[in-house]
Structure formats: structure tokens, C-alpha cells
Design an enzyme around this catalytic site. Structure first.
Site, PDB file in Angstrom:
ATOM      1  N   GLY A 190     -27.043 -10.451  12.427  1.00 41.21           N
ATOM      2  CA  GLY A 190     -28.003 -10.950  13.400  1.00 41.21           C
ATOM      3  C   GLY A 190     -29.291 -11.460  12.801  1.00 41.21           C
ATOM      4  O   GLY A 190     -29.990 -12.290  13.412  1.00 41.21           O
ATOM      5  N   GLU A 191     -29.654 -11.000  11.609  1.00 38.45           N
ATOM      6  CA  GLU A 191     -30.906 -11.429  10.997  1.00 38.45           C
ATOM      7  C   GLU A 191     -30.771 -12.850  10.463  1.00 38.45           C
ATOM      8  O   GLU A 191     -29.751 -13.223   9.894  1.00 38.45           O
ATOM      9  CB  GLU A 191     -31.279 -10.474   9.864  1.00 38.45           C
ATOM     10  N   SER A 192     -31.862 -13.612  10.619  1.00 41.98           N
ATOM     11  CA  SER A 192     -31.822 -15.017  10.221  1.00 41.98           C
ATOM     12  C   SER A 192     -31.633 -15.172   8.725  1.00 41.98           C
ATOM     13  O   SER A 192     -30.935 -16.089   8.273  1.00 41.98           O
ATOM     14  CB  SER A 192     -33.105 -15.706  10.673  1.00 41.98           C
TER      15      SER A 192
END
Length: 1446
Positions: free
Chosen positions: A643-645
Site C-alpha cells: 500500500g505504501e507509495s
């Protein structure tokens, strides 16, 4: 119709054809007359006013009869064109068109047209064109339907005609299109038209696809053509087609109608279905299709179009909104059922030929199978059933090309439906289970599932999942059984029966070639291409299964803790000791079961090693030839995107790098691929995230991606295609799961199809049992439990029989693969169902057993297993024995089961002679004190019950009871229980030992029970079976002997009263010895030693059976005397005979046996000589029986001297073994001494005849020993211990007896004196050399003197007084002649001469002068004046204390 059939048998002649065509012309003209328009024109004579249609018929009529002999050269177009013109004319009404169609159908049906007909190609083309473009005026609905039906008839007749192979792809597609339009319109027509139209469609599909196997290779090459991507296959129309409602002119196939939709389907769907095919036909008609695929004889191109069209009928799934929990089929099931039915027909007829045509195969692998997956989850059981039928056909024909597709269908459709927690209806589950049953009945299905999926590290364990599901589904939740339980049982039994059937083949299961990996090697992408070398690829699959089995454990560790999991895999040598990015990347890429969240987190990590793994992971994908969105879908299907960019960017960087280097012509650089990939992720989120209200438009997407390709724009079409792809099919960043099961989305399917191209080839099994061992190891335990539960709850006989079939198959497999514990578990489970384990012994239980089908079936199965696979039964024998004992207790076993089990041995003649006594003695001659056996058998128990209450009338068994009894006996007969014991010699050692232990345990437990009679009967029965087993296993009796001997010893030593059990133990032991001694010489001592148990019998028991025991011993000796060689063996036998000497009944048999041994020395041996002497002496001393027996015993003893002489002569002849000969000589002398000592004891018998005979026998032994070199010392010992002692004892006896008794003893004393004299003279030469000769001689004289002085009532014995001087005189004369007795110097002390005459003068003073006259004496003294008188030095002469010197 009969006439038509007759015509079909052969082509009509020319004249007949003319008549047929003429009649059809008349029929059409006749119908045209009825129409006002045509009738008026026909009535006028003005030829100029006549319609062209009528005119053409008239012209044809004029010509046909002139062609009678030229029909073979006439172009069919000439006589068919008028009819075809009528069909195409929009001026004719339905009745006229219908008659014209009938005429054409008649000509086609009569087979006037064939491959040899002139211009047949063009003729068929014209017919198809005319019929597919048929126009007519609608007068009424009925006539319209008739015309539509006839159109279907003619089109089908065209396809079935022999010349139809000349039809081209265009016409075949037109035929299908026309028929489907009629199917479309029929939805608003009558039921008859609907059914006929659909049936015709099916027939057309069958005709077309049945041609596929016959297509020539050149058409196969032509059909392959140029390959296109999966989304642009031939026949798949662009998604943005404009759908418009095509209205046909009045009379163009159908009348003008407002109701132009399929029943139950929306107008949009109906139009879509029609246009899908219609546009393609128009394309062909307009010349857009290639000439080669259009005008050539029909083949693969039209089949691709038709199959693609049929798949498009199923594509409505893409136009219906579905959610994870929604019903995927929300509309009427009519359309998909129709399409699926047609597809199934195509698959059935095309068969394996599909794999030879890439376009058809690609269509099946991708589009068709994806739709089957979606419709497999339909809530409609009918649709599911049809889908399963199609997949079964695909498996049968094309499984080598559908490896991953089949895995997905089984795992994500069938198994998902059958797991009730996922919301499937009962009807769905039943259909899915029926499909699984069909799969399981395929001979090679389970082996292929195991080899292709369970042994492939990148696939799921399909077989294990299937086995677990079936075993769980077979368990009934609540009684009674449901259809699902029965179906699961059916599938389960089909699995094990298939494995069992393969056991008979020559192949044997391969064992794992290596127990574990010794070191790591890169196995992730290993594939074995050549399946022809069985000895190589089978071990390869086993090795991969072994690796996968360990991988599963490692995956579980990794999913819980990644770092520990990797270390664990290193410990198993599944990863290298020095971890490298490539091996970890392969682990992520190719291992099934990994948690995608964990993998995503690992790949997205900023750790340097993880980044290297990520890039290696991306390089494992083959993106060549794939669109960017397709490649991204495939990539993201293998893990969950973090989920982290930052993590997303790292992941996309690796993807973009791999994609760019594999497809460098699309993007200018890696950055462009990265930006575009990130843009697709953002677009996917924007379009499919419910929280985003304002969705991105296509123009916006194109706008924001300007100048990203190295400063240039990407093609607008490229960006537009990407936009629409993302819009229509979401990229599932989070893998979608419905209730824990993965949902097959379009994106997932694209990845699956792509992965299928790189998979290892599908292994096709050849019905050999290469993998059955490992499959059965997985299936066996749960199967036994499941089938047992079903059997317990089932009532229907067919279900029970199915369970029995399963049990027998499992037993066969367990035995073949040495799964002994499984077989034992199976036996234990079955024994519970027999109801025999805890049977109550009442008549009701017997009758209940006869009526209990389940119990009888279980009983037969238990004993079938015991007979067929007893080799591998161990602990299960206890339960089997319990069942046998229960049957015995209630009297259902054959009366002579145990004896029959032992009667298969080859009997020797001696044993045959012994059989009558053996059979009669124990049972018939048991004393009255022995309790009788209880009655057995059903009728016997009835009688027993009746006897308990004699006051009531005896009830007779009813017909039902007798019938139940007969059924029960039939069941027991089918069990062949006696074969278990009769054929026990074929059991393996461990199994046989377990059977024996089970019988010993049962017999010992019964002997300790409370119910004495019943328990004793059981113990006896067990003992009988043990004896039978021993006799049948004579070649390995030592394996069992210790156990059986201890059991018999326990019985013998614990019994203090005669009973049936000890009787069976004793006589069984004797029978064993009788049977085994002739065959097992090395076991003779062990067997005979066991007979010592008989000597340990309680006195009361021994007395009761003494005579029978002796008879058995006699038979044993007579049959096996030559085999008995050891002292211990003979000691046991002789001991048994000796105890009978004083037994009134047994002594005669015992003495007969002793005579058999000793007579003529036949079986006398040095090892048994002394034993036989002692036994004979006991018989001689015994007062049981007539005195003649004692005399015979003495004769046996005396006669044995011949054996001693014979043996001694052999020792003299033995030169080579001097030491052994000397030892044997000493033994013989010892035996001779024992012989005379034994007879000496009988010489004192109180019976005169015996006593005198004993003295005579003793004399025989002394005088008959000439052949034996008896040393002087032994002779001296003989006189001291035997002869002189006997005389002394006689003297004492005479003094103590009465005068009457004395008279009888006197004769014996005289005989003894004569014996002394003869023995002394016989041995004089030897004993005279002894140092103790003088002492012995003086003792002899002293004995004579004592007899002379003996008085009875003051009187001396006249006979003795007369005999003794004579005997002494005779002895002195012989001593004189031998130089032993000579005169000595009177001055010199107590010499031999002086001592002799000193004692002789006391007996008879005159003897000296009689033996040595004075003259002779003087001469002898002068001659020997200086010679000693004694043969021995004087100092050695012993003078008795009571004697005095001169």
C-alpha cells in the site's frame, strides 16, 4: 415415407428422375393456381402475360422427359433453378414457397446429388444462397412456421448430403446464421418450431464439427494462418460495435413482427447475439475475408467463426454487474444452456482434432474455458451440469493442452461448490459431486491429477484436495444418508477400485529414489519432456513430489515468519546455504501456497537483498508480445501490491525494467515504461474505487500521459486501448476472495493462460500404477473411516454393496503395498459390523443374524479379506478369531472345521493305518467322569432350550426361523472359514505368528471364564485350530512351536481332572508328533521332548487316558522309529511305555510297542538300549497280565545280547576311528553289565516260572557274550555284583521262606549254582589273570560251602549236597588241566593250593584224592618243587578271617 426410403437405397433411373421432377413441378403449379394472382395469369393463353416463374416451370417440363438417358450429364442447376427462383421470390406466398422447399428437400433427400454429379458444387451453393435468402409473403402464422421448418429441413439436408464437403466457409456460416435467426424468431412462435429449430441447430453443429477429424493436412496448415493475440482472435468483434436492430424486408425469412427477441432475454442481448454472427457473414459477403478462407471447401475457418460465435453467446457475463456475493447468473438460463449444448456437441464430434488447429485450441483454452469457469458458478444446477459435461469431454480429448485450466475448474468450481460453507445450494453440490464421480471413474484421472498437480511445485494439490473432500462429504451429518453422501461414496470407491484394478499390471510402483536432498540444486523450472522413458520420468515425478512435500512445510514457516522460513528451507536444502536473490525469486515465483501479502511486503522492502530479489523476480516473467496492461496484470497476480507509495514505486521499477528489455519497441526507455505502469495503477484506482466520485475520462488519461515516451507522445490508439482495458477489466491489486476461495477474474484468467504456455507438459497416464502407492497412502485412512460410517448408516443393499466393493479394493491395495496397519484397521472396522464381537447366545440373536443383511455382508467380507490378504493381517487376527469363536459358540460352523483344515496333508501309509484308532480312541473311550460336550448347532440349541422345561410342549422352529437359518448357513459357507487354516502355510511368518497368538489368547481367556462348559468348548476349538495350523505349517513349525507348546503345557499342567480340553491337548500333541516326525528329522528331539508333558499329567488325568495315549505312542513309534535317534527322544518314548507296565488296560499296548522296538533288535540302538532294558524289566516284574508277558520280557532282554555282539564286532572292524571305537566298546561293556544286572533283579521274582526263566536268560546272556571281549576285571565285577550276590540273596530267601515256598526256591537255587559254575568255567581263562582271582575263587568255594551247610528244619538239601561236590570237582579238574591249580611247597605260608584244599576239604574231603591221586601228586610236587603254587604272588592272596592256615 416408406417409398422414399426405398428410393434412398439406390439412385433413381433416368425415367424415374423425370417423373419425380415432373410431379414436383405439378405440385408447385397446383399450389400457385390456388392463388388469385397466379391463378389468373395461369388461366390466360397469352404467353406474353405469363409470369417468368410459371414460364420456367413449363419450359422445364418440356425438357425433362427427353433426358431419360442423359440425366448423368444434365446440370442439376437446370431443373432446380425454377424451384430456387420461387424460394427467393418475394412475390410468392408461404404455401407456394413451402412446396418449393419441399421439392428441393425431396431431391436432396433422394441423394440425386452426389460427388459425381455434374456441377454439384455450384448447385449446392445456389441452393444454400436461395434458402438463406428465402422471401415470401406471410398469409397466416401457421403457414409461416411451416416455411421456417422447411427451411431448416433443406439446410440440414444440404449439410448431410455427401457433396456437402464442397460447400465453402461462406455458405456454412450462412447456414448457421440463418438457423440461428430462426431460433431467435421461434421464441415467439409455437413450441414445435422452437424445438425443431434448436434440434436443427444441434444437428448442423454435429455435421460441421464431425468433419474436423477428416480435414486434410493442407487445410490444417491453411487454418493456422497468422496468429493474433488472445483478445483479437478471428471472429471476435470489436467491443465498440454499433448494435442496431436489423429489420428484414417483408417475407425475408420471417414476417414483420414486433416480437423479435429470444424468450427470457433482453432485446439488447438478442440483438447482440444476432449481430455477432450477422456482421461476420456480411463481412464475408462484402469480400473482407480472404478468398482462401471463404471460397475453399469449408473447414477450420468456419469452425473458428462458429465456435467464436457460440462463445460470444456466453460473454454476457461481461455485460452484467456482478459482485463478490452476487449471483453471477441473474438472467434466464435458456440462452446459456442452448449455447453450452451446442458447444458440447462440437467438442464431442471434434474430439482430439481440436489440438491440431491452433486457432480452435486457443479459443478453447482462453475464451471458452473462462466462460465455463464463470458459468460453473451459476446458481442453476442445469447449467452447472452442462458445463461439467463439457469439461469432462475436454478432459477426455484435450487434457494435454488444458493443464492449468482443468486445475482451475476443479479447484475453483467443483471443490468450491462442494464446500457447503461457501453458500452453494444442495442441488449445485449434488451436480458437482456427480461430475466428480464421472471424473473419478476415468481410468487415469487420479494418477494424472497426482502426477501433474500434486507433484508440481507451482500447482495446488488437486488429488489431496479431492481425497479430503470426498472422505468428508461421505460422512453423513444426520441419518439417514443423503444423496451427497452416496455420491461421495461412489467417487471414493471409484478411486480405490481404479487403483486396485491397476495392481494386476506388470508395472510395480517406483520407490522414492532419494529420502532427501543432500544439497541444493535449482529445481524450480525443471521439466521432463520425454515421457517415453518410464524408468527416468517416474523417478523424476517422485522426486518433485518429495521436494513439494517439503516445500509445503517450508511455505507454512515462511507465511508465519519469512526470515525463519527461509532458514528452514535452507536446512532442507531447498534453498542454497549461501542465500542468493535468484533462488529466493524462484521460490516466490513458482511455489504454490505462499501468502501474497507476505510476498508483497518482502518484495517491497527497502532492504538491499529484498530489492535484488524483486528484480530477479521480475525477470522470471516472459512479457514478450504482451500489452503493457496484460503484463502488469500477470505480474500483480502473483503477490499483493503493497500500500505504501515507495514500495509501489520499487515494485513498478522492477516490472518496468523487465518489460522494457523484453519489449523494447514499445517504449523509448525504462522510465517511459515505469511512468506508464504507474499511470495504469492510478487509473485503475480512479476508475474502480467507490470512494472516487469523479471518474477519469479517456481524454483526461491521454492528456496526462503526453510526452512521457522520451519526450514524445505515445500513440493515441495505444493509450485508448489501455484505458478501455482498465475500464472494462479491473486490475485486482488486492486478490479478490469470496469466503476464503479465490475468485477467477478476467485479469487472473489472463495470467493463467499466459502461465499455461510455460508450464511443464501434461503427463498422460497409461493405466500403470506408478503413483498409486503414494496416492493410497493419502487416501487409505480417511477412506476406511468414511466408508465405515456410510456402511453403518446405510440401509439400501446397493449402497451396502458399494461399501463392500470399497472395502475389498482397500484391502487389495493395503496388501499389495504392505499397508499392514491399514488392513488391520479395516478388519477391526468390519468385524464390528458383523455383530459377532459381542453376540448374546440366544436363539433370537441367531435368527437376527440371518435376517441382518449388513451383518452377513460384513461377515463375508471379513473372511474374504482373511482368505485373500491374510498375509498382511497382524493385530486384526484377534478380531477375526473373535468372530470365528462367536460363530462356533452359536453352532454355525461346520462340525469338523478344524479337522478339515488339517486334512490336506499327504498321509503316509502308517498314518493312514493309524487313523481309525486315532479317530475313535479319545472321543469314544473317555471315562464316564469326563463331562460331555454341549450340543452345538441351531437345531441342537432348540432341543437344549426345550429340555429345560419338560412340562411345556416342545415348540418347533417356524418357517421364518428355518429360512433365516438357511440364509445364515449359506453365508457361513461362502466365508470359507476353513480355508484360512487349511491354507495357513501360505501366510507370511509375521501374519501366521499373529494368528497363532490370537488363538492362544482366545483359548487362554476362555479357559479362565466363568461359564465352564461354554468356555471349555471355546478353548477346545481354539486348540483344534492351533493343531491344524501346526500340521499345515510343518516346514516352518519352529516359528510357531514355542508358542503352541507353551499353550499346551499350560493346559496340561493346570488340569487336575479329566476333561475335553486336556484330552485335546494331549492327543493333539501326539498327533503333531505323528504327522511331523516323518518330515522334520532335525526337529525330532524337540518334538519328542514335548511329549514329556504327558509324563507331567495329574495322576487322575493320566489314568483316564493312559490306554489311548499308549495307542498313540505305538502308532508314533511304528511310523517313526527310524527317525528317532537321540537318547533324549527315546527316553521320552520309553518312559511313556514304562508307566503302562502296571496299568491294566494300557500294558498290553505298551508291551506290544516295546516288542516292536526290541524284537530282533530292529530298532535297538546304543542310545535306547539301557532304556529298553529297564522298560522290559518293569514289564517282567509287573504282575499285570499273564505271566507269559513277563517271560516274553525276559526273552527280549536276553535276546538283546545279539545286538551287543553285533555292535562290538563293528567296533573291532572300525580302524579309522580308533578313539570312537574304544569309547563305543566301553559303552557296550557297560550295557552288557546293565543287561545282566537287570535280569538278575528278575531272578528273585516270587513267581517260580519268571524266576527260573530269568536265571535261564541270565545264563544266555553270560554264555552268549563270546563275541564280546569282556575284560577280566569286568568278569570279576560280574561275579561280585551279580552271580554271587544272587546266590547269597537266594540263600537268605530260602532261610526266610516257609517249607512250601522253599521247595519252589530250591530249584532256582540249583539253577543258580549251575549258572555260577558255568560262568566261572567260561571266564576262567580271563579271570585267572586277575589279581583278585584267588579272592574270587575262595568266595566261590565259600558260597558252595554255605549251600552245603544250609538246613531247613534241621535237614540239608539232598539235591544241593549232591550237586555242589560235582560242580567243585568239575571246576577243579578244569583248573588242574589249565595249570591254574598246581601243588606248592608246603613250607611257605598260605598258598593258592593250600587255601583251595583247605576250603574244599570242608565241603568234600575226598575231592583232593579224586582230583589229584597220590602218585600224580608226588610227581607234580617234584616237578614244581621250586615253583609257587599260586598264579599270583602270595602276598596278594587274601585269606578270610575265619579261615586258618595249616
Amino acid at each position: 415415407m416408406r417409398c422414399l426410403n426405398g428410393l434412398n437405397e439406390g439412385k433413381p433411373s433416368g425415367g424415374a428422375l423425370a417423373c419425380i421432377v415432373n410431379s414436383e413441378i405439378s405440385a408447385v403449379l397446383a399450389v400457385m393456381r390456388r392463388n388469385v394472382r397466379w391463378g389468373v395469369q395461369y388461366a390466360t393463353d397469352d404467353e406474353q402475360m405469363e409470369h417468368s416463374l410459371i414460364k420456367s416451370f413449363k419450359e422445364l417440363r418440356k425438357k425433362i422427359f427427353s433426358w431419360q438417358h442423359q440425366w448423368h450429364s444434365v446440370d442439376p442447376v437446370v431443373y432446380l433453378r425454377p424451384f430456387l427462383d420461387v424460394i427467393k421470390s418475394d412475390e410468392t406466398g408461404a404455401p407456394i414457397t413451402g412446396v418449393a422447399l419441399s421439392s428441393v428437400y425431396k431431391i436432396l433427400n433422394l441423394e440425386i446429388l452426389d460427388l459425381e454429379t455434374v456441377n454439384v458444387d455450384n448447385t449446392l451453393h445456389l441452393i444454400v444462397d436461395a434458402v438463406t435468402n428465402c422471401r415470401f409473403e406471410v398469409t397466416d402464422p401457421a403457414s409461416e412456421e411451416v416455411v421456417l421448418m422447411k427451411i431448416l429441413q433443406v439446410l440440414l439436408a444440404c449439410m448431410k448430403n455427401r457433396a456437402s464437403i464442397n460447400l465453402n466457409n461462406h455458405h456454412v456460416c450462412s447456414i448457421i446464421n440463418t438457423c440461428f435467426r430462426i431460433v431467435h424468431q421461434a421464441s415467439s412462435k409455437s413450441e414445435l418450431l422452437q424445438r425443431i429449430s434448436r434440434h436443427t441447430m444441434h444437428e448442423l453443429i454435429r455435421c460441421i464439427f464431425s468433419h474436423l477429424p477428416d480435414i486434410d493436412n493442407k487445410w490444417q496448415m491453411l487454418a493456422q494462418g497468422s496468429r493474433s493475440s488472445p483478445n483479437t482472435e478471428v471472429g471476435v468483434l470489436a467491443e465498440n460495435q454499433n448494435f442496431e436492430d436489423k429489420q428484414y424486408d417483408n417475407g425475408h425469412i420471417s414476417s414483420e413482427s414486433d416480437n423479435n427477441k429470444l424468450e427470457g432475454v433482453t432485446d439488447v442481448l438478442a440483438d447482440m447475439f444476432e449481430v455477432k454472427m450477422g456482421d461476420k457473414i456480411n463481412e464475408i459477403e462484402q469480400g473482407k475475408a480472404t478468398a482462401s478462407s471463404t471460397m475453399d471447401p469449408y473447414g477450420v475457418p468456419c469452425m473458428v467463426e462458429i465456435l467464436n460465435f457460440l462463445c460470444s453467446l456466453l460473454n454476457v457475463m461481461e455485460n452484467i454487474e456482478t459482485g463478490p456475493r452476487s449471483n453471477p447468473i441473474a438472467y434466464d438460463e435458456d440462452v446459456p444452456l442452448f449455447a453450452l449444448g451446442l458447444i458440447n456437441s462440437a467438442i464431442e464430434l471434434g474430439g482430439a482434432s481440436f489440438k491440431n488447429h491452433p486457432k480452435l485450441l486457443t479459443l478453447i483454452q482462453d475464451e471458452l474455458f473462462y466462460n465455463l469457469m464463470q458459468f460453473g458458478l451459476s446458481m442453476s444446477p442445469l447449467i452447472l451440469s452442462t458445463v461439467c459435461s463439457i469439461v469432462l469431454n475436454l478432459y477426455h480429448y484435450l487434457r494435454t493442452k488444458l493443464k492449468l485450466q482443468l486445475e482451475a475448474f476443479i479447484s475453483c468450481v467443483l471443490l468450491r461448490i462442494l464446500q457447503s460453507k461457501y453458500g452453494a445450494t444442495y442441488q449445485q453440490q449434488e451436480v458437482a459431486m456427480e461430475a466428480l464421480v464421472d471424473f473419478c471413474r476415468q481410468p487415469t484421472f487420479v494418477a494424472e491429477m497426482f502426477a501433474n498437480y500434486d507433484s508440481d511445485i507451482s500447482c495446488s494439490n488437486v488429488f489431496e484436495g479431492l481425497a479430503n473432500l470426498l472422505t468428508k462429504s461421505a460422512f453423513p451429518v444426520n441419518s439417514p444418508l443423503s444423496a451427497m453422501n452416496t455420491l461421495s461414496l461412489d467417487a471414493l470407491v471409484a478411486l480405490v477400485q481404479g487403483m486396485a484394478d491397476r495392481i494386476g499390471h506388470d508395472s510395480t510402483p517406483f520407490e522414492e529414489s532419494e529420502p532427501g536432498l543432500q544439497e541444493y540444486y535449482p529445481f524450480w523450472t525443471l521439466q521432463y519432456e520425454n515421457y517415453g522413458e518410464t524408468h527416468r520420468w517416474v523417478p523424476f515425478i517422485h522426486r518433485m513430489k518429495h521436494i513439494k512435500r517439503k516445500l509445503v512445510i517450508g511455505v507454512d514457516h515462511f507465511n508465519r515468519e519469512p526470515n525463519e522460513g527461509l532458514e528452514f528451507l535452507q536446512g532442507l536444502h531447498l534453498l542454497p546455504d549461501q542465500l542468493d536473490p535468484e533462488s529466493v525469486a524462484h521460490f516466490f515465483r513458482y511455489t504454490a501456497g505462499l501468502d501474497k501479502d507476505v510476498v508483497g511486503d518482502f518484495l517491497g522492502s527497502h532492504d538491499e537483498f529484498c530489492i535484488k530479489v524483486l528484480h530477479e523476480f521480475a525477470r522470471t516473467f516472459n512479457f514478450q508480445g504482451l500489452n503493457l496492461d496484460t503484463a502488469l496484470r500477470i505480474f500483480l497476480e502473483t503477490f499483493k501490491l503493497p500500500g505504501e507509495s515507495q514500495k509501489i514505486m520499487r515494485v513498478l521499477e522492477a516490472f518496468a525494467e523487465s518489460y522494457y528489455f523484453q519489449s523494447p519497441n514499445i517504449f523509448a526507455n525504462v522510465d517511459a515504461a515505469l511512468v506508464m505502469s504507474y499511470a495504469l495503477i492510478m487509473l485503475n484506482t480512479d476508475l474502480h474505487n467507490a470512494q472516487v466520485k469523479k471518474k477519469m475520462r479517456e481524454e483526461d488519461f491521454i492528456h496526462i500521459n503526453r510526452s512521457i515516451n522520451g519526450g514524445n507522445d505515445l500513440p493515441r490508439e495505444f493509450l485508448s486501448e489501455l484505458y478501455h482495458s482498465i475500464r472494462d477489466n479491473e486490475i485486482r491489486i488486492v486478490p479478490e476472495r469470496a469466503a476464503g476461495v479465490a475468485v477467477v477474474t478476467r485479469g487472473h484468467w489472463i495470467g493463467l493462460v499466459h502461465r499455461a504456455r510455460e508450464m511443464a507438459p501434461f503427463f498422460v497416464s497409461d493405466c500403470e500404477c506408478y503413483f498409486d502407492y503414494y496416492m493410497f497412502a493419502i487416501l487409505s485412512g480417511p477412506s476406511i473411516a468414511a466408508i465405515s460410517v456410510v456402511f453403518d448408516n446405510a440401509e439400501q443393499e446397493d449402497v451396502l454393496q458399494l461399501c463392500i466393493d470399497g472395502f475389498l479394493a482397500i484391502a487389495k491395495l493395503s496388501a499389495s503395498y504392505n499397508f499392514g496397519e491399514m488392513l488391520n484397521d479395516l478388519v477391526v472396522s468390519l468385524c464390528k459390523f458383523t455383530t459377532l464381537m459381542h453376540l448374546s447366545f440366544v436363539e433370537e440373536s441367531i435368527l437376527d443374524f440371518g435376517d441382518n443383511t449388513k451383518a452377513k455382508m460384513a461377515t463375508e467380507t471379513v473372511f474374504t479379506i482373511a482368505n485373500c490378504y491374510g498375509d498382511h493381517i497382524h493385530s486384526g487376527w484377534r478380531n477375526i478369531v473373535e468372530c470365528i469363536l462367536s460363530l462356533q459358540k452359536i453352532g454355525l460352523l461346520p462340525a469338523h472345521l478344524a479337522s478339515n483344515a488339517a486334512d490336506n496333508l499327504d498321509s503316509s501309509p502308517v498314518l493312514d493305518q493309524a487313523t481309525p484308532a486315532e479317530a475313535s480312541s479319545p472321543a469314544s473311550q473317555v471315562p464316564a467322569t469326563v463331562p460331555a460336550r454341549k450340543s452345538s448347532g441351531l437345531m441342537g440349541r432348540f432341543s437344549l432350550l426345550l429340555s429345560l422345561d419338560k412340562e411345556e410342549p416342545a415348540p418347533q422352529p417356524t418357517e421364518e426361523q428355518l429360512a433365516a437359518h438357511r440364509r445364515t448357513l449359506k453365508t457361513i459357507q461362502n466365508c470359507n472359514i476353513d480355508s484360512i487354516f487349511a491354507e495357513s502355510m501360505f501366510l507370511q511368518a509375521e501374519s501366521l505368528s499373529q494368528l497363532v497368538h490370537a488363538l492362544v489368547l482366545a483359548g487362554g481367556r476362555s479357559s479362565k471364564g466363568n461359564n465352564y462348559l461354554e468356555d471349555e468348548d471355546t478353548s477346545v476349538f481354539c486348540l483344534e485350530l492351533l493343531i491344524a495350523i501346526t500340521l499345515n505349517n510343518r516346514d516352518r513349525v519352529m516359528l510357531l512351536w514355542q508358542t503352541i507348546y507353551e499353550h499346551i503345557a499350560n493346559v496340561v499342567q493346570s488340569t487336575v481332572m479329566p476333561c475335553a480340553l486336556v484330552e485335546k491337548a494331549v492327543f493333539g500333541l501326539l498327533r503333531i508328533c505323528q504327522r511331523l516326525l516323518p518330515y522334520k528329522e532335525n526337529l525330532t528331539d524337540e518334538l519328542l521332548k514335548s511329549l514329556q508333558l504327558v509324563l507331567k499329567l495329574d495322576a487322575r488325568v493320566a489314568d483316564a487316558y493312559c490306554e489311548q495315549i499308549t495307542q498313540e505312542v505305538m502308532h508314533l513309534v511304528k511310523a517313526n522309529a527310524m527317525q528317532i535317534r537321540s537318547h533324549m527322544g527315546w527316553r521320552t518314548i520309553i518312559s511313556l511305555l514304562s508307566i503302562t507296565a502296571r496299568h491294566p488296560e494300557a500294558s498290553e499296548v505298551g508291551f506290544e510297542t516295546l516288542c516292536f522296538i526290541m524284537s530282533d533288535g530292529s530298532y535297538l540302538l546304543p542310545t535306547n538300549y539301557v532304556l529298553c532294558l529297564n522298560a522290559a524289566r518293569q514289564f517282567a516284574e509287573s504282575r499285570v497280565g499273564h505271566v507269559d508277558r513277563s517271560l516274553q520280557s525276559l526273552d527280549l532282554m536276553a535276546g538283546s545280547i545279539a545286538c551287543l555282539v553285533r555292535w562290538f564286532q563293528k567296533t573291532e572292524e572300525a580302524v579309522d576311528e580308533e578313539e570312537a571305537a574304544m569309547k563305543m566298546s566301553r559303552d557296550i561293556l557297560e550295557m552288557w553289565m546293565r543287561l545282566i544286572q537287570g535280569i538278575k533283579k528278575v531272578c528273585l521274582d516270587s513267581r517260580e516260572e519268571v524266576r527260573n526263566h530269568a536265571i535261564v536268560s541270565l545264563q544266555r546272556c553270560l554264555t552268549g557274550s563270546d563275541g564280546i571281549c569282556i575284560p577280566k576285571d569286568l568278569w570279576v565285577q560280574c561275579f561280585d555284583q551279580v552271580i554271587l550276590t544272587l546266590l547269597d540273596e537266594f540263600l537268605e530267601t530260602a532261610k526266610q521262606n516257609s517249607p512250601k515256598e522253599y521247595r519252589s526256591v530250591e530249584g532256582s537255587m540249583i539253577m543258580s549254582l549251575k549258572l555260577l559254575s558255568k560262568a566261572f568255567l567260561q571266564s576262567l581263562q580271563e579271570i585267572s589273570q586277575s589279581t583278585s582271582f584267588c579272592q574270587l575263587w575262595l568266595r566261590v568255594l565259600s558260597c558252595m560251602d554255605n549251600y552245603m551247610k544250609m538246613r531247613f528244619r534241621g535237614k540239608q538239601s539232598e539235591k544241593i549236597n549232591e550237586l555242589v561236590p560235582e560242580l567243585i570237582k568239575n571246576t577243579l579238574l578244569i583248573m588242574k588241566s589249565g595249570g591254574i591249580l598246581v601243588p606248592s611247597d608246603p613250607v611257605g605260608g598260605d598258598s593258592f593250593w593250600q587255601l583251595t584244599w583247605l576250603h574244599v576239604k570242608n565241603i568234600a574231603p575226598s575231592l583232593e584224592s579224586e582230583v589229584f591221586p597220590s602218585e600224580e601228586l608226588e610227581k607234580l610236587r617234584e616237578k614244581h618243587v621250586k615253583t609257587g603254587c599260586s598264579p599270583l604272588p602270595d602276598k596278594n592272596v587274601h585269606v578270610p578271617p575265619n579261615e586258618t592256615t595249616a
